[in-house]
Design an enzyme around this catalytic site. Sequence first.
Site, PDB file in Angstrom:
ATOM      1  N   HIS A 217      -8.007  -8.152   4.691  1.00  0.00           N
ATOM      2  CA  HIS A 217      -7.456  -7.634   4.374  1.00  0.00           C
ATOM      3  C   HIS A 217      -6.418  -7.614   3.348  1.00  0.00           C
ATOM      4  O   HIS A 217      -6.585  -6.860   1.967  1.00  0.00           O
ATOM      5  CB  HIS A 217      -6.515  -6.844   5.545  1.00  0.00           C
ATOM      6  CG  HIS A 217      -6.648  -6.396   6.613  1.00  0.00           C
ATOM      7  ND1 HIS A 217      -6.470  -6.936   7.664  1.00  0.00           N
ATOM      8  CD2 HIS A 217      -6.453  -4.947   7.397  1.00  0.00           C
ATOM      9  CE1 HIS A 217      -6.793  -6.244   8.999  1.00  0.00           C
ATOM     10  NE2 HIS A 217      -6.868  -5.047   8.142  1.00  0.00           N
TER      11      HIS A 217
ATOM     12  N   ASP B  16     -16.751  -2.927   8.955  1.00  0.00           N
ATOM     13  CA  ASP B  16     -15.035  -3.302   9.057  1.00  0.00           C
ATOM     14  C   ASP B  16     -14.691  -2.417   7.718  1.00  0.00           C
ATOM     15  O   ASP B  16     -15.707  -1.609   7.180  1.00  0.00           O
ATOM     16  CB  ASP B  16     -14.350  -4.146   8.924  1.00  0.00           C
ATOM     17  CG  ASP B  16     -13.592  -4.687   9.185  1.00  0.00           C
ATOM     18  OD1 ASP B  16     -12.404  -2.806   9.615  1.00  0.00           O
ATOM     19  OD2 ASP B  16     -12.905  -5.879   9.366  1.00  0.00           O
TER      20      ASP B  16
END
Length: 326
Positions: A174, A243
Amino acid sequence: MRRAVILGFSGPRVLPGEAALFRDADPWGFILFRRNIEDSAQLRALTDRLRDIVGWDAPVFVDQEGGTVQRLRPPLARDWPDASTQAGGEAAVRLRHRLMAHELRRHGIDGNCAPVIDVAGPDTHPFLQRRIWAQAPEAVARIARAAAEGMLAGGVLPVIKHLPGHGAANADSHVDLPRCHASLSALEARDFVPVRALADLPLGMSAHVVYEALDPQEPGTHSPVVLRHLREVLGFDGLLMTDDLNMNALGGSIPERAARAITAGCDIALHCSGDLAEMTGIVAAVGLLEGQAAKRAGRALAARHAPEPIDIAAANAEFERLTRTA
């Protein structure tokens, strides 16, 4: 024809501009986050509205692992523990995910970005540690199989992640681009074991991780070499979604990230932020869902079926017994 994309959106109701984009682009699916959820009635109306906009029974996904990553909370869903603290073995895990599927399906959600099939090790980043079932790869495979079977029995499509393995990576994707320094033989003996064991499952999610033993430059999501290994060596032939493309592990503009992922071998681009301008750019970049990707998407939808009958009260009681005994 449908676009090779799964899209999020900005809030608890679909805005006119979002509806127009969805109607025109016909994404293969949608994904929900906490910002999209107010209460049970609103959520059920929202999932019905999404399908009404595109005119077909499009899958609606959520990240409902339990614990750290759980979008539906009480009273919409039970507070489930993190994978690392779940007691009761495979029987409890299977029952947990059957009950979880019941919570999702009653709100119109029929896809869950779970289970995590990464293997915990000395280099596993803290953001992932609590979300991993075990340190032994064979145990991860067995437990994740039970989780997937529980969801499928409840009419919810499981999405195994993060392929071909995030456990040996050294950063939170992230925030940064993780790198995996393990040799190919080490990966085959550990991180790739659950991937091989679960290669028959219908959907998976790619990892934004550089596997130096395969491709020292590109993260898996953007690496034809890594994705070819996933398909041809590890045997995964399910629908592969990326993702989240908004994660900082990837470089370039959001549309560029999407296009590179599709070119590398991902079937579907996943965009989660709900930013309308970004979604518009992605829709133009990914193209139509066709060829082998369309065939995999069809097989994935064929695995979605009506939930098998279940006595919820009895199932909850059995889950409590299994976890209490453990």
